[in-house]
Design an enzyme around this catalytic site. Sequence first.
Site, PDB file in Angstrom:
ATOM      1  N   ARG A 128       0.811  -1.232   0.000  1.00 22.66           N
ATOM      2  CA  ARG A 128       0.000   0.000   0.000  1.00 22.66           C
ATOM      3  C   ARG A 128       0.844   1.283   0.000  1.00 22.66           C
ATOM      4  O   ARG A 128       0.467   2.285   0.600  1.00 22.66           O
ATOM      5  CB  ARG A 128      -0.955   0.034   1.199  1.00 22.66           C
ATOM      6  N   GLU A 173      -4.667   4.067   5.787  1.00 24.00           N
ATOM      7  CA  GLU A 173      -4.391   3.841   4.362  1.00 24.00           C
ATOM      8  C   GLU A 173      -4.937   5.015   3.534  1.00 24.00           C
ATOM      9  O   GLU A 173      -4.360   5.408   2.521  1.00 24.00           O
ATOM     10  CB  GLU A 173      -5.055   2.534   3.906  1.00 24.00           C
ATOM     11  N   SER A 190     -10.576  -0.257   2.901  1.00 27.82           N
ATOM     12  CA  SER A 190      -9.891  -0.349   4.202  1.00 27.82           C
ATOM     13  C   SER A 190      -9.413   1.049   4.605  1.00 27.82           C
ATOM     14  O   SER A 190      -8.690   1.694   3.846  1.00 27.82           O
ATOM     15  CB  SER A 190      -8.675  -1.269   4.119  1.00 27.82           C
TER      16      SER A 190
HETATM   17  P1  FAD Z   1      -8.207   8.986  -5.446  1.00 23.69           P
HETATM   18  O1  FAD Z   1      -8.934   8.650  -4.189  1.00 23.69           O
HETATM   19  O2  FAD Z   1      -8.857   9.931  -6.384  1.00 23.69           O
HETATM   20  O3  FAD Z   1      -6.764   9.511  -5.089  1.00 23.69           O
HETATM   21  C1  FAD Z   1      -5.932   8.812  -4.187  1.00 23.69           C
HETATM   22  C2  FAD Z   1      -4.624   9.612  -4.010  1.00 23.69           C
HETATM   23  O4  FAD Z   1      -3.917   9.652  -5.237  1.00 23.69           O
HETATM   24  C3  FAD Z   1      -4.855  11.076  -3.639  1.00 23.69           C
HETATM   25  O5  FAD Z   1      -3.806  11.460  -2.765  1.00 23.69           O
HETATM   26  C4  FAD Z   1      -4.766  11.820  -4.964  1.00 23.69           C
HETATM   27  O6  FAD Z   1      -4.320  13.151  -4.787  1.00 23.69           O
HETATM   28  C5  FAD Z   1      -3.729  10.993  -5.710  1.00 23.69           C
HETATM   29  N1  FAD Z   1      -3.929  10.934  -7.169  1.00 23.69           N
HETATM   30  C6  FAD Z   1      -5.027  10.479  -7.829  1.00 23.69           C
HETATM   31  N2  FAD Z   1      -4.795  10.455  -9.169  1.00 23.69           N
HETATM   32  C7  FAD Z   1      -3.527  10.911  -9.352  1.00 23.69           C
HETATM   33  C8  FAD Z   1      -2.713  11.097 -10.516  1.00 23.69           C
HETATM   34  N3  FAD Z   1      -3.128  10.841 -11.763  1.00 23.69           N
HETATM   35  N4  FAD Z   1      -1.455  11.568 -10.332  1.00 23.69           N
HETATM   36  C9  FAD Z   1      -0.970  11.853  -9.090  1.00 23.69           C
HETATM   37  N5  FAD Z   1      -1.717  11.684  -7.963  1.00 23.69           N
HETATM   38  C10 FAD Z   1      -2.976  11.224  -8.092  1.00 23.69           C
HETATM   39  N6  FAD Z   1      -7.407  -0.497  -2.647  1.00 23.69           N
HETATM   40  C11 FAD Z   1      -6.620  -1.595  -2.761  1.00 23.69           C
HETATM   41  O7  FAD Z   1      -5.389  -1.482  -2.911  1.00 23.69           O
HETATM   42  N7  FAD Z   1      -7.152  -2.855  -2.736  1.00 23.69           N
HETATM   43  C12 FAD Z   1      -8.477  -3.059  -2.590  1.00 23.69           C
HETATM   44  O8  FAD Z   1      -8.925  -4.203  -2.575  1.00 23.69           O
HETATM   45  C13 FAD Z   1      -9.333  -1.925  -2.467  1.00 23.69           C
HETATM   46  N8  FAD Z   1     -10.667  -2.083  -2.308  1.00 23.69           N
HETATM   47  C14 FAD Z   1     -11.469  -0.993  -2.181  1.00 23.69           C
HETATM   48  C15 FAD Z   1     -12.849  -1.193  -2.017  1.00 23.69           C
HETATM   49  C16 FAD Z   1     -13.703  -0.099  -1.900  1.00 23.69           C
HETATM   50  C17 FAD Z   1     -15.180  -0.338  -1.726  1.00 23.69           C
HETATM   51  C18 FAD Z   1     -13.181   1.213  -1.940  1.00 23.69           C
HETATM   52  C19 FAD Z   1     -14.103   2.387  -1.841  1.00 23.69           C
HETATM   53  C20 FAD Z   1     -11.814   1.420  -2.088  1.00 23.69           C
HETATM   54  C21 FAD Z   1     -10.936   0.321  -2.202  1.00 23.69           C
HETATM   55  N9  FAD Z   1      -9.550   0.462  -2.348  1.00 23.69           N
HETATM   56  C22 FAD Z   1      -8.752  -0.633  -2.496  1.00 23.69           C
HETATM   57  C23 FAD Z   1      -8.943   1.815  -2.325  1.00 23.69           C
HETATM   58  C24 FAD Z   1      -8.976   2.546  -3.694  1.00 23.69           C
HETATM   59  O9  FAD Z   1      -9.906   1.960  -4.558  1.00 23.69           O
HETATM   60  C25 FAD Z   1      -7.605   2.534  -4.362  1.00 23.69           C
HETATM   61  O10 FAD Z   1      -6.652   3.149  -3.534  1.00 23.69           O
HETATM   62  C26 FAD Z   1      -7.622   3.265  -5.705  1.00 23.69           C
HETATM   63  O11 FAD Z   1      -6.420   3.047  -6.394  1.00 23.69           O
HETATM   64  C27 FAD Z   1      -7.873   4.763  -5.559  1.00 23.69           C
HETATM   65  O12 FAD Z   1      -8.086   5.294  -6.851  1.00 23.69           O
HETATM   66  P2  FAD Z   1      -8.795   6.699  -7.054  1.00 23.69           P
HETATM   67  O13 FAD Z   1      -8.705   7.035  -8.497  1.00 23.69           O
HETATM   68  O14 FAD Z   1     -10.154   6.672  -6.487  1.00 23.69           O
HETATM   69  O15 FAD Z   1      -7.836   7.625  -6.208  1.00 23.69           O
HETATM   70  N1  EPU Z   2     -11.369 -10.441  10.237  1.00 22.87           N
HETATM   71  C1  EPU Z   2     -11.892 -10.360  11.519  1.00 22.87           C
HETATM   72  N2  EPU Z   2     -13.149  -9.876  11.658  1.00 22.87           N
HETATM   73  C2  EPU Z   2     -13.900  -9.488  10.594  1.00 22.87           C
HETATM   74  C3  EPU Z   2     -13.365  -9.549   9.297  1.00 22.87           C
HETATM   75  C4  EPU Z   2     -12.081 -10.031   9.146  1.00 22.87           C
HETATM   76  O1  EPU Z   2     -11.250 -10.726  12.494  1.00 22.87           O
HETATM   77  O2  EPU Z   2     -15.036  -9.049  10.820  1.00 22.87           O
HETATM   78  C5  EPU Z   2     -10.002 -10.972  10.080  1.00 22.87           C
HETATM   79  C6  EPU Z   2     -10.001 -12.455   9.724  1.00 22.87           C
HETATM   80  O3  EPU Z   2      -8.926 -13.051  10.407  1.00 22.87           O
HETATM   81  C7  EPU Z   2      -9.713 -12.436   8.228  1.00 22.87           C
HETATM   82  C8  EPU Z   2      -8.794 -11.239   8.126  1.00 22.87           C
HETATM   83  O4  EPU Z   2      -9.334 -10.292   9.040  1.00 22.87           O
HETATM   84  O5  EPU Z   2      -9.084 -13.615   7.806  1.00 22.87           O
HETATM   85  C9  EPU Z   2      -8.631 -10.642   6.741  1.00 22.87           C
HETATM   86  O6  EPU Z   2      -9.878 -10.146   6.272  1.00 22.87           O
HETATM   87  P1  EPU Z   2     -10.154  -9.927   4.716  1.00 22.87           P
HETATM   88  O7  EPU Z   2      -9.848 -11.170   3.971  1.00 22.87           O
HETATM   89  O8  EPU Z   2     -11.518  -9.362   4.595  1.00 22.87           O
HETATM   90  O9  EPU Z   2      -9.054  -8.890   4.232  1.00 22.87           O
HETATM   91  P2  EPU Z   2      -8.368  -7.616   4.897  1.00 22.87           P
HETATM   92  O10 EPU Z   2      -7.001  -8.008   5.347  1.00 22.87           O
HETATM   93  O11 EPU Z   2      -9.254  -7.005   5.911  1.00 22.87           O
HETATM   94  C10 EPU Z   2      -7.171  -6.811   2.744  1.00 22.87           C
HETATM   95  C11 EPU Z   2      -7.008  -5.512   2.040  1.00 22.87           C
HETATM   96  C12 EPU Z   2      -8.192  -5.263   1.127  1.00 22.87           C
HETATM   97  C13 EPU Z   2      -8.261  -6.376   0.092  1.00 22.87           C
HETATM   98  C14 EPU Z   2      -8.418  -7.709   0.840  1.00 22.87           C
HETATM   99  C15 EPU Z   2      -8.351  -8.896  -0.113  1.00 22.87           C
HETATM  100  C16 EPU Z   2      -5.639  -4.069   3.401  1.00 22.87           C
HETATM  101  C17 EPU Z   2      -5.564  -2.871   4.273  1.00 22.87           C
HETATM  102  N3  EPU Z   2      -6.849  -4.416   2.981  1.00 22.87           N
HETATM  103  O12 EPU Z   2      -8.265  -6.672   3.615  1.00 22.87           O
HETATM  104  O13 EPU Z   2      -7.960  -4.022   0.425  1.00 22.87           O
HETATM  105  O14 EPU Z   2      -9.349  -6.198  -0.788  1.00 22.87           O
HETATM  106  O15 EPU Z   2      -7.345  -7.860   1.794  1.00 22.87           O
HETATM  107  O16 EPU Z   2      -7.059  -9.049  -0.590  1.00 22.87           O
HETATM  108  O17 EPU Z   2      -4.614  -4.672   3.106  1.00 22.87           O
HETATM  109  C18 EPU Z   2      -8.235  -1.669   0.577  1.00 22.87           C
HETATM  110  O18 EPU Z   2      -7.000  -1.583   0.572  1.00 22.87           O
HETATM  111  O19 EPU Z   2      -8.975  -0.654   0.592  1.00 22.87           O
HETATM  112  C19 EPU Z   2      -8.870  -2.990   0.576  1.00 22.87           C
HETATM  113  C20 EPU Z   2     -10.181  -3.177   0.642  1.00 22.87           C
END
Ligand code: FAD
Ligand code: EPU
Length: 337
Positions: free
Chosen positions: A164, A333, A238
Amino acid sequence: MQILENISLKPCNSFGIDVKARYFTELHSDEDIVAFYSSLKPEHLPILILGGGSNVLFTKDFEGSVACIRSKGIVKLLENDNHVFLKIAAGEVWDDVVKYAVERGLGGIENLSLIPGNAGSAPIQNIGAYGVELKDVLYSVEVADVIAQNYRAFRPADCEMGYRTSIFKKHGKNRFVITSICLKLDKEPVLKLDYGDIRKELDKAGIKEPTLSAVRDIIIKIRSSKLPDPGQLGNAGSFFMNPVITADEYARLKEQFPSMPSFSMDGAFKIPGAWLIEQCGFKGKRFGDAGVHVNQPLVLVNYGSATGGDILKLAEKIIKSVKKKFGILLEKEVNIV
Ligand code: FAD
Ligand code: EPU
């Protein structure tokens, strides 16, 4: 390119926080980016570049200019026996890119299905899910360097990518505007099915020989069952990162909390933040319109009219509580603006 004034950012952030930008513009091309930076006057500063707004928390009105990247285009740059190199404009929606690749039989990003946001934002925190990170397929990142006033390309080795994080989230923040990325995708995909419930869900669906699109569908199904849809409930995924602790710290905590889950990482241990937060009693808790998601405590949610300050206050309360119980410092994050 048009610069508008006093625009609500509510539709531009997945938390649905209602703040205003003093100036607001959408940049549809690299030419727009150049024109925008050339036209800046002191009152337009500071600048916030925004993609899909799915990883930001606005805590107040933004007194400078918010510039949303909206450039489009996916181009096949090169193809050899094993790989296809795709150049993707920063404003493409990330999940459209995944769909595009999967439909063409190109492997590497199917496990990153349904992550919200733009392609250009994907390198910033090195998006990751289900055992894959962007860095595994990233070939280059093209940027406008607004300090040196030139264009350059970064190779992944120079992007300081980790869990991240990347140079673009650290000291490159506010300096590099990502204009496009280039991905190196596999013509003969090697599926990654070992993470979490992927295999279990494929079995459940009776899929013996999964294709790229079957994997994509399963990832979408798993994610949709766990994570709130920002269209229904404001959130930014997250809110915290999963903490990584040393082997010594791990041994001490494991003795005290034998049920603590963990994932070993080159001699260190990643502890699920969701578990830590749940143990502190926050899972599903609501404080006004700010809350902790009922299924996934790592995700903070806006039930409607929470302010960024309300969400931040809750985040700080959680950080304090986890620190007190476990001695672990949770790191955010989400980008706080
Ligand atoms: P923004 O929120 O618009 O921007 C994020 C940052 O980047 C800001 O600081 C902004 O200033 C900067 N920025 C944006 N575009 C540019 C650019 N072109 N050049 C320079 N700086 C820029 N993330 C994960 O890694 N794994 C996941 O599984 C995951 N699941 C998600 C699930 C949900 C429901 C949500 C809401 C978010 C999740 N995220 C996850 C977080 C998010 O989707 C990612 O971080 C994504 O890459 C953000 O993209 P964005 O375009 O929305 O960025
Ligand atoms: N868990 C609990 N209680 C709950 C839910 C989960 O204790 O209510 C524990 C369990 O042990 C479970 C563990 O948390 O095994 C991991 O949970 P999960 O698989 O849902 O994933 P996560 O670690 O919480 C991460 C990323 C997600 C990504 C998923 C799948 C980070 C900060 N988050 O979540 O990314 O989608 O794994 O790979 O690393 C994001 O970055 O925004 C994001 C959603």
